[in-house]
Design a protein around this motif. Structure first.
Motif, PDB file in Angstrom:
ATOM      1  N   ARG A   1       0.828  -1.204   0.000  1.00  0.00           N
ATOM      2  CA  ARG A   1       0.000   0.000   0.000  1.00  0.00           C
ATOM      3  C   ARG A   1       0.868   1.262   0.000  1.00  0.00           C
ATOM      4  NH1 ARG A   1      -5.330   2.085   2.200  1.00  0.00           N
ATOM      5  NH2 ARG A   1      -4.813   4.265   2.639  1.00  0.00           N
ATOM      6  N   ALA A   2       1.928   1.279   0.803  1.00  0.00           N
ATOM      7  CA  ALA A   2       2.796   2.452   0.888  1.00  0.00           C
ATOM      8  C   ALA A   2       3.443   2.749  -0.459  1.00  0.00           C
ATOM      9  CB  ALA A   2       3.860   2.238   1.960  1.00  0.00           C
ATOM     10  N   PHE A   3       3.852   1.706  -1.180  1.00  0.00           N
ATOM     11  CA  PHE A   3       4.476   1.906  -2.492  1.00  0.00           C
ATOM     12  C   PHE A   3       3.481   2.524  -3.471  1.00  0.00           C
ATOM     13  CE2 PHE A   3       5.378   0.628  -6.818  1.00  0.00           C
ATOM     14  CZ  PHE A   3       6.721   0.919  -6.954  1.00  0.00           C
ATOM     15  N   ILE A   4       2.281   1.969  -3.527  1.00  0.00           N
ATOM     16  CA  ILE A   4       1.292   2.467  -4.478  1.00  0.00           C
ATOM     17  C   ILE A   4       0.851   3.880  -4.095  1.00  0.00           C
ATOM     18  CG2 ILE A   4      -1.032   2.105  -5.392  1.00  0.00           C
ATOM     19  CD1 ILE A   4      -0.543  -0.877  -5.203  1.00  0.00           C
ATOM     20  N   GLU A   5       0.707   4.117  -2.798  1.00  0.00           N
ATOM     21  CA  GLU A   5       0.309   5.451  -2.343  1.00  0.00           C
ATOM     22  C   GLU A   5       1.350   6.490  -2.758  1.00  0.00           C
ATOM     23  OE1 GLU A   5      -2.079   7.004   1.560  1.00  0.00           O
ATOM     24  OE2 GLU A   5      -0.587   5.416   1.809  1.00  0.00           O
ATOM     25  N   TYR A   6       2.614   6.121  -2.658  1.00  0.00           N
ATOM     26  CA  TYR A   6       3.684   7.035  -3.081  1.00  0.00           C
ATOM     27  C   TYR A   6       3.603   7.294  -4.587  1.00  0.00           C
ATOM     28  CZ  TYR A   6       8.338   8.960  -3.859  1.00  0.00           C
ATOM     29  OH  TYR A   6       9.381   9.781  -4.242  1.00  0.00           O
ATOM     30  N   GLN A   7       3.379   6.245  -5.358  1.00  0.00           N
ATOM     31  CA  GLN A   7       3.284   6.386  -6.813  1.00  0.00           C
ATOM     32  C   GLN A   7       2.103   7.272  -7.230  1.00  0.00           C
ATOM     33  OE1 GLN A   7       6.424   5.185  -7.815  1.00  0.00           O
ATOM     34  NE2 GLN A   7       5.382   4.208  -9.522  1.00  0.00           N
TER      35      GLN A   7
ATOM     36  N   PHE B   1       0.816  12.403  -6.573  1.00  0.00           N
ATOM     37  CA  PHE B   1       0.580  13.629  -7.330  1.00  0.00           C
ATOM     38  C   PHE B   1      -0.796  13.621  -7.987  1.00  0.00           C
ATOM     39  CE2 PHE B   1       5.334  13.591  -7.409  1.00  0.00           C
ATOM     40  CZ  PHE B   1       5.495  14.735  -6.629  1.00  0.00           C
ATOM     41  N   HIS B   2      -1.259  12.464  -8.389  1.00  0.00           N
ATOM     42  CA  HIS B   2      -2.582  12.371  -8.991  1.00  0.00           C
ATOM     43  C   HIS B   2      -3.674  12.611  -7.947  1.00  0.00           C
ATOM     44  CE1 HIS B   2      -0.600  11.100 -12.571  1.00  0.00           C
ATOM     45  NE2 HIS B   2      -0.155   9.987 -12.036  1.00  0.00           N
ATOM     46  N   ILE B   3      -3.461  12.079  -6.749  1.00  0.00           N
ATOM     47  CA  ILE B   3      -4.405  12.337  -5.655  1.00  0.00           C
ATOM     48  C   ILE B   3      -4.395  13.820  -5.300  1.00  0.00           C
ATOM     49  CG2 ILE B   3      -4.820  11.920  -3.201  1.00  0.00           C
ATOM     50  CD1 ILE B   3      -3.895   9.027  -3.687  1.00  0.00           C
ATOM     51  N   MET B   4      -3.225  14.440  -5.356  1.00  0.00           N
ATOM     52  CA  MET B   4      -3.128  15.879  -5.096  1.00  0.00           C
ATOM     53  C   MET B   4      -3.993  16.673  -6.070  1.00  0.00           C
ATOM     54  SD  MET B   4       0.257  18.284  -5.556  1.00  0.00           S
ATOM     55  CE  MET B   4       0.252  17.944  -7.329  1.00  0.00           C
TER      56      MET B   4
ATOM     57  N   SER C   1      -7.348   1.322  -5.622  1.00  0.00           N
ATOM     58  CA  SER C   1      -8.682   1.908  -5.526  1.00  0.00           C
ATOM     59  C   SER C   1      -9.039   2.258  -4.090  1.00  0.00           C
ATOM     60  CB  SER C   1      -9.722   0.941  -6.102  1.00  0.00           C
ATOM     61  OG  SER C   1      -9.581   0.833  -7.506  1.00  0.00           O
ATOM     62  N   GLN C   2      -8.623   1.429  -3.138  1.00  0.00           N
ATOM     63  CA  GLN C   2      -8.897   1.721  -1.731  1.00  0.00           C
ATOM     64  C   GLN C   2      -8.196   2.999  -1.295  1.00  0.00           C
ATOM     65  OE1 GLN C   2     -11.058   0.200   0.186  1.00  0.00           O
ATOM     66  NE2 GLN C   2     -10.639   1.482   1.975  1.00  0.00           N
ATOM     67  N   ILE C   3      -6.960   3.186  -1.727  1.00  0.00           N
ATOM     68  CA  ILE C   3      -6.213   4.408  -1.410  1.00  0.00           C
ATOM     69  C   ILE C   3      -6.934   5.634  -1.955  1.00  0.00           C
ATOM     70  CG2 ILE C   3      -4.087   5.680  -1.940  1.00  0.00           C
ATOM     71  CD1 ILE C   3      -2.676   2.886  -1.938  1.00  0.00           C
ATOM     72  N   VAL C   4      -7.337   5.560  -3.212  1.00  0.00           N
ATOM     73  CA  VAL C   4      -7.997   6.698  -3.858  1.00  0.00           C
ATOM     74  C   VAL C   4      -9.368   6.949  -3.235  1.00  0.00           C
ATOM     75  CG1 VAL C   4      -8.895   7.582  -6.042  1.00  0.00           C
ATOM     76  CG2 VAL C   4      -6.726   6.348  -5.997  1.00  0.00           C
ATOM     77  N   ARG C   5     -10.101   5.886  -2.945  1.00  0.00           N
ATOM     78  CA  ARG C   5     -11.421   6.037  -2.317  1.00  0.00           C
ATOM     79  C   ARG C   5     -11.309   6.768  -0.972  1.00  0.00           C
ATOM     80  NH1 ARG C   5     -16.384   3.056  -2.514  1.00  0.00           N
ATOM     81  NH2 ARG C   5     -15.442   1.496  -3.900  1.00  0.00           N
ATOM     82  N   GLU C   6     -10.337   6.371  -0.168  1.00  0.00           N
ATOM     83  CA  GLU C   6     -10.159   7.002   1.139  1.00  0.00           C
ATOM     84  C   GLU C   6      -9.771   8.473   0.993  1.00  0.00           C
ATOM     85  OE1 GLU C   6      -7.369   4.621   3.262  1.00  0.00           O
ATOM     86  OE2 GLU C   6      -8.687   2.865   3.329  1.00  0.00           O
ATOM     87  N   ALA C   7      -8.931   8.789   0.009  1.00  0.00           N
ATOM     88  CA  ALA C   7      -8.566  10.188  -0.236  1.00  0.00           C
ATOM     89  C   ALA C   7      -9.793  10.984  -0.656  1.00  0.00           C
ATOM     90  CB  ALA C   7      -7.479  10.264  -1.302  1.00  0.00           C
ATOM     91  N   CYS C   8     -10.622  10.402  -1.514  1.00  0.00           N
ATOM     92  CA  CYS C   8     -11.841  11.089  -1.944  1.00  0.00           C
ATOM     93  C   CYS C   8     -12.750  11.379  -0.752  1.00  0.00           C
ATOM     94  CB  CYS C   8     -12.585  10.243  -2.979  1.00  0.00           C
ATOM     95  SG  CYS C   8     -11.810  10.224  -4.611  1.00  0.00           S
ATOM     96  N   GLU C   9     -12.914  10.415   0.122  1.00  0.00           N
ATOM     97  CA  GLU C   9     -13.742  10.619   1.307  1.00  0.00           C
ATOM     98  C   GLU C   9     -13.187  11.751   2.169  1.00  0.00           C
ATOM     99  OE1 GLU C   9     -13.768   6.800   3.139  1.00  0.00           O
ATOM    100  OE2 GLU C   9     -15.237   5.956   1.742  1.00  0.00           O
ATOM    101  N   ALA C  10     -11.865  11.835   2.282  1.00  0.00           N
ATOM    102  CA  ALA C  10     -11.244  12.874   3.101  1.00  0.00           C
ATOM    103  C   ALA C  10     -11.469  14.262   2.529  1.00  0.00           C
ATOM    104  CB  ALA C  10      -9.744  12.601   3.236  1.00  0.00           C
ATOM    105  N   TYR C  11     -11.578  14.375   1.206  1.00  0.00           N
ATOM    106  CA  TYR C  11     -11.718  15.687   0.556  1.00  0.00           C
ATOM    107  C   TYR C  11     -13.144  15.969   0.095  1.00  0.00           C
ATOM    108  CZ  TYR C  11      -6.634  15.870   0.602  1.00  0.00           C
ATOM    109  OH  TYR C  11      -5.319  15.895   0.998  1.00  0.00           O
TER     110      TYR C  11
END
Length: 264
Positions: free
Chosen positions: A128-134, A137-140, A198-208
Protein backbone atom coordinates in the motif's frame (compact mmCIF):
# COMPACT_ATOMS: atom_id res chain seq x y z
CA UNK A 1 -33.98 23.58 -15.75
CA UNK A 2 -30.55 24.63 -17.04
CA UNK A 3 -28.25 22.11 -18.76
CA UNK A 4 -25.32 20.70 -16.83
CA UNK A 5 -21.80 21.06 -18.21
CA UNK A 6 -19.56 18.29 -16.90
CA UNK A 7 -15.88 19.29 -16.85
CA UNK A 8 -13.81 16.09 -17.15
CA UNK A 9 -10.11 16.43 -16.29
CA UNK A 10 -7.47 13.78 -16.01
CA UNK A 11 -4.65 11.92 -17.66
CA UNK A 12 -4.43 8.96 -20.03
CA UNK A 13 -7.66 7.30 -18.86
CA UNK A 14 -9.53 10.19 -20.49
CA UNK A 15 -8.99 8.31 -23.75
CA UNK A 16 -11.80 5.85 -23.00
CA UNK A 17 -14.27 8.69 -22.45
CA UNK A 18 -13.27 10.44 -25.67
CA UNK A 19 -13.64 7.17 -27.59
CA UNK A 20 -17.02 6.58 -26.00
CA UNK A 21 -18.27 10.05 -26.89
CA UNK A 22 -16.90 10.60 -30.39
CA UNK A 23 -19.67 8.84 -32.35
CA UNK A 24 -22.42 9.00 -29.75
CA UNK A 25 -25.67 10.59 -30.86
CA UNK A 26 -27.25 13.26 -28.69
CA UNK A 27 -30.44 12.33 -26.85
CA UNK A 28 -33.69 14.26 -26.42
CA UNK A 29 -35.88 14.00 -23.34
CA UNK A 30 -38.69 16.13 -21.96
CA UNK A 31 -38.26 14.56 -18.52
CA UNK A 32 -34.55 15.08 -17.78
CA UNK A 33 -32.00 17.80 -18.38
CA UNK A 34 -29.18 17.57 -20.94
CA UNK A 35 -25.72 16.71 -19.65
CA UNK A 36 -22.93 18.09 -21.85
CA UNK A 37 -19.50 16.52 -21.40
CA UNK A 38 -16.55 18.90 -21.77
CA UNK A 39 -13.31 16.90 -21.87
CA UNK A 40 -10.00 18.56 -21.08
CA UNK A 41 -7.94 18.55 -24.27
CA UNK A 42 -4.69 16.85 -23.30
CA UNK A 43 -3.68 16.75 -26.97
CA UNK A 44 -3.80 20.55 -27.18
CA UNK A 45 -2.32 21.38 -23.78
CA UNK A 46 0.11 18.47 -23.44
CA UNK A 47 0.49 15.50 -21.14
CA UNK A 48 2.67 17.56 -18.77
CA UNK A 49 -0.01 20.19 -18.14
CA UNK A 50 0.09 21.34 -14.52
CA UNK A 51 -3.40 21.06 -13.05
CA UNK A 52 -2.11 22.16 -9.64
CA UNK A 53 -0.09 25.30 -8.92
CA UNK A 54 1.77 26.38 -5.78
CA UNK A 55 0.33 29.82 -4.99
CA UNK A 56 3.10 30.43 -2.44
CA UNK A 57 4.04 28.96 0.87
CA UNK A 58 2.97 25.51 -0.21
CA UNK A 59 -0.65 26.59 -0.76
CA UNK A 60 -1.85 24.51 -3.69
CA UNK A 61 -4.57 25.81 -5.98
CA UNK A 62 -6.07 24.85 -9.35
CA UNK A 63 -4.11 26.19 -12.30
CA UNK A 64 -5.49 29.72 -12.96
CA UNK A 65 -5.37 28.97 -16.70
CA UNK A 66 -7.76 26.06 -16.13
CA UNK A 67 -10.07 28.25 -14.05
CA UNK A 68 -10.07 30.89 -16.78
CA UNK A 69 -10.70 28.28 -19.46
CA UNK A 70 -13.67 26.86 -17.58
CA UNK A 71 -15.19 30.28 -16.95
CA UNK A 72 -14.75 31.30 -20.59
CA UNK A 73 -16.03 28.08 -22.18
CA UNK A 74 -18.98 27.19 -19.96
CA UNK A 75 -22.13 29.27 -20.58
CA UNK A 76 -23.11 31.23 -17.48
CA UNK A 77 -26.60 29.72 -17.44
CA UNK A 78 -25.23 26.16 -17.24
CA UNK A 79 -24.88 24.38 -13.96
CA UNK A 80 -21.52 22.71 -13.45
CA UNK A 81 -20.21 19.37 -12.31
CA UNK A 82 -16.63 18.13 -12.27
CA UNK A 83 -15.10 14.73 -12.97
CA UNK A 84 -11.60 13.68 -11.96
CA UNK A 85 -9.84 10.94 -13.93
CA UNK A 86 -6.34 11.68 -12.69
CA UNK A 87 -3.80 8.87 -12.50
CA UNK A 88 -5.03 5.32 -12.26
CA UNK A 89 -1.95 3.35 -13.30
CA UNK A 90 0.17 3.42 -10.15
CA UNK A 91 -0.63 -0.25 -9.47
CA UNK A 92 0.36 -1.28 -13.00
CA UNK A 93 3.85 0.10 -12.46
CA UNK A 94 4.25 -2.51 -9.73
CA UNK A 95 2.31 -5.49 -11.03
CA UNK A 96 1.97 -5.67 -14.79
CA UNK A 97 5.43 -7.21 -15.19
CA UNK A 98 7.06 -9.64 -12.79
CA UNK A 99 9.55 -8.33 -10.24
CA UNK A 100 12.91 -10.06 -9.83
CA UNK A 101 11.37 -11.92 -6.89
CA UNK A 102 7.71 -12.76 -7.58
CA UNK A 103 5.43 -11.74 -4.72
CA UNK A 104 1.87 -11.94 -3.46
CA UNK A 105 -0.22 -9.99 -0.97
CA UNK A 106 -3.29 -10.67 1.19
CA UNK A 107 -6.02 -8.04 0.98
CA UNK A 108 -7.65 -7.21 4.33
CA UNK A 109 -10.87 -6.54 2.41
CA UNK A 110 -10.79 -9.93 0.63
CA UNK A 111 -8.64 -12.23 2.77
CA UNK A 112 -10.08 -15.39 1.23
CA UNK A 113 -8.73 -14.72 -2.25
CA UNK A 114 -6.39 -17.57 -3.31
CA UNK A 115 -2.71 -17.38 -2.54
CA UNK A 116 -0.42 -17.53 -5.55
CA UNK A 117 1.99 -20.47 -5.05
CA UNK A 118 5.75 -20.12 -4.99
CA UNK A 119 5.74 -16.41 -4.19
CA UNK A 120 7.07 -14.32 -1.35
CA UNK A 121 4.26 -12.84 0.73
CA UNK A 122 4.72 -9.06 1.08
CA UNK A 123 2.94 -7.24 3.94
CA UNK A 124 -0.14 -5.36 2.79
CA UNK A 125 1.08 -2.12 4.40
CA UNK A 126 4.32 -2.22 2.40
CA UNK A 127 2.49 -2.72 -0.89
CA UNK A 128 0.00 0.00 0.00
CA UNK A 129 2.80 2.45 0.89
CA UNK A 130 4.48 1.91 -2.49
CA UNK A 131 1.29 2.47 -4.48
CA UNK A 132 0.31 5.45 -2.34
CA UNK A 133 3.68 7.04 -3.08
CA UNK A 134 3.28 6.39 -6.81
CA UNK A 135 -0.20 7.92 -6.82
CA UNK A 136 0.50 10.94 -4.62
CA UNK A 137 0.58 13.63 -7.33
CA UNK A 138 -2.58 12.37 -8.99
CA UNK A 139 -4.40 12.34 -5.65
CA UNK A 140 -3.13 15.88 -5.10
CA UNK A 141 -4.77 17.03 -8.35
CA UNK A 142 -8.11 15.56 -7.27
CA UNK A 143 -7.87 17.12 -3.82
CA UNK A 144 -7.07 20.56 -5.25
CA UNK A 145 -9.87 20.26 -7.79
CA UNK A 146 -12.24 19.83 -4.83
CA UNK A 147 -11.60 23.48 -3.93
CA UNK A 148 -14.07 24.53 -6.60
CA UNK A 149 -17.45 24.92 -4.92
CA UNK A 150 -19.59 25.69 -7.97
CA UNK A 151 -20.57 22.07 -8.58
CA UNK A 152 -20.12 18.50 -7.31
CA UNK A 153 -16.88 16.63 -7.96
CA UNK A 154 -16.79 12.94 -8.87
CA UNK A 155 -13.71 10.75 -9.19
CA UNK A 156 -13.88 7.79 -11.57
CA UNK A 157 -12.23 4.58 -10.42
CA UNK A 158 -9.56 3.44 -12.87
CA UNK A 159 -10.63 0.53 -15.09
CA UNK A 160 -10.21 -3.02 -13.83
CA UNK A 161 -7.20 -4.96 -15.10
CA UNK A 162 -7.29 -7.07 -18.23
CA UNK A 163 -7.41 -10.72 -17.21
CA UNK A 164 -6.14 -12.19 -20.49
CA UNK A 165 -2.35 -12.50 -20.24
CA UNK A 166 -2.00 -13.36 -23.92
CA UNK A 167 -3.76 -10.15 -24.88
CA UNK A 168 -1.65 -8.15 -22.41
CA UNK A 169 1.60 -9.56 -23.78
CA UNK A 170 0.60 -8.68 -27.36
CA UNK A 171 -0.43 -5.13 -26.50
CA UNK A 172 2.20 -3.84 -24.09
CA UNK A 173 2.82 -0.09 -24.13
CA UNK A 174 6.38 1.11 -24.80
CA UNK A 175 6.84 1.93 -21.10
CA UNK A 176 6.68 -1.79 -20.34
CA UNK A 177 8.48 -2.98 -23.48
CA UNK A 178 11.44 -0.80 -22.51
CA UNK A 179 11.83 -2.79 -19.28
CA UNK A 180 13.09 -5.84 -21.14
CA UNK A 181 11.76 -9.33 -21.64
CA UNK A 182 9.95 -9.87 -18.34
CA UNK A 183 6.97 -12.20 -17.81
CA UNK A 184 3.44 -10.86 -17.33
CA UNK A 185 2.15 -11.25 -13.77
CA UNK A 186 -0.82 -13.52 -12.95
CA UNK A 187 -4.21 -11.82 -13.45
CA UNK A 188 -5.15 -12.37 -9.79
CA UNK A 189 -2.14 -10.37 -8.59
CA UNK A 190 -3.08 -7.52 -10.93
CA UNK A 191 -6.60 -7.60 -9.52
CA UNK A 192 -5.32 -7.46 -5.95
CA UNK A 193 -3.10 -4.45 -6.64
CA UNK A 194 -5.89 -2.66 -8.50
CA UNK A 195 -8.01 -3.08 -5.37
CA UNK A 196 -5.24 -1.66 -3.20
CA UNK A 197 -4.93 1.36 -5.47
CA UNK A 198 -8.68 1.91 -5.53
CA UNK A 199 -8.90 1.72 -1.73
CA UNK A 200 -6.21 4.41 -1.41
CA UNK A 201 -8.00 6.70 -3.86
CA UNK A 202 -11.42 6.04 -2.32
CA UNK A 203 -10.16 7.00 1.14
CA UNK A 204 -8.57 10.19 -0.24
CA UNK A 205 -11.84 11.09 -1.94
CA UNK A 206 -13.74 10.62 1.31
CA UNK A 207 -11.24 12.87 3.10
CA UNK A 208 -11.72 15.69 0.56
CA UNK A 209 -15.47 15.38 0.10
CA UNK A 210 -15.21 13.91 -3.39
CA UNK A 211 -17.73 11.31 -4.60
CA UNK A 212 -15.90 8.16 -5.68
CA UNK A 213 -17.64 6.34 -8.56
CA UNK A 214 -16.63 2.66 -8.73
CA UNK A 215 -16.11 0.74 -11.94
CA UNK A 216 -19.48 -0.24 -13.45
CA UNK A 217 -20.46 -3.83 -12.69
CA UNK A 218 -21.49 -4.40 -16.30
CA UNK A 219 -17.96 -3.52 -17.39
CA UNK A 220 -16.39 -6.30 -15.33
CA UNK A 221 -15.85 -10.01 -15.91
CA UNK A 222 -16.37 -12.19 -12.81
CA UNK A 223 -16.30 -9.02 -10.72
CA UNK A 224 -12.54 -8.71 -11.18
CA UNK A 225 -11.40 -8.00 -14.73
CA UNK A 226 -12.28 -5.73 -17.62
CA UNK A 227 -14.70 -7.27 -20.09
CA UNK A 228 -13.14 -7.89 -23.52
CA UNK A 229 -15.68 -5.48 -25.02
CA UNK A 230 -13.89 -2.76 -23.06
CA UNK A 231 -10.35 -3.43 -24.33
CA UNK A 232 -8.62 -0.47 -25.95
CA UNK A 233 -5.71 -1.96 -27.88
CA UNK A 234 -3.12 -1.63 -25.11
CA UNK A 235 -2.50 -3.39 -21.80
CA UNK A 236 -3.72 -0.90 -19.17
CA UNK A 237 -6.45 1.35 -20.57
CA UNK A 238 -10.11 0.83 -21.39
CA UNK A 239 -11.69 1.61 -24.74
CA UNK A 240 -14.82 3.00 -26.35
CA UNK A 241 -17.39 0.58 -24.94
CA UNK A 242 -16.18 1.07 -21.37
CA UNK A 243 -15.87 4.84 -21.79
CA UNK A 244 -19.52 5.01 -22.76
CA UNK A 245 -20.45 3.17 -19.57
CA UNK A 246 -18.51 5.76 -17.58
CA UNK A 247 -20.36 8.64 -19.23
CA UNK A 248 -23.68 6.95 -18.60
CA UNK A 249 -22.75 6.59 -14.93
CA UNK A 250 -22.13 10.33 -14.73
CA UNK A 251 -25.39 11.17 -16.46
CA UNK A 252 -27.35 8.90 -14.12
CA UNK A 253 -25.70 10.46 -11.07
CA UNK A 254 -26.77 13.89 -12.29
CA UNK A 255 -30.27 12.75 -13.22
CA UNK A 256 -29.89 13.87 -16.83
CA UNK A 257 -29.54 12.58 -20.38
CA UNK A 258 -26.70 12.84 -22.86
CA UNK A 259 -26.73 16.21 -24.60
CA UNK A 260 -23.44 16.14 -26.49
CA UNK A 261 -19.77 16.78 -25.87
CA UNK A 262 -17.02 19.29 -26.59
CA UNK A 263 -13.32 19.66 -25.95
CA UNK A 264 -12.42 22.01 -23.12
Amino acid sequence: MSPISVIICGNSHLSSVVQGLKDRKGEVSAETIPVIHRVFNTIKYGIDYQFTIDAGGGHLVPNPHLDKLIDEEIPSEHRRAYVSMFGGNAHNALTLLEMDEPFDVILPSEPDLPRLPGRRLIPYDAVRAFIEYQARFHIMNTSVMSQRKDGPLFHIESPPPIGDNHYVSLHLENYFKDQGDRPITPPLLRYKLWRVHSQIVREACEAYGVTFIPAPDEGMLDGKWLRPEGYSGDSTHAGEWYGRLICQQIEERLGGHYGGWLWL
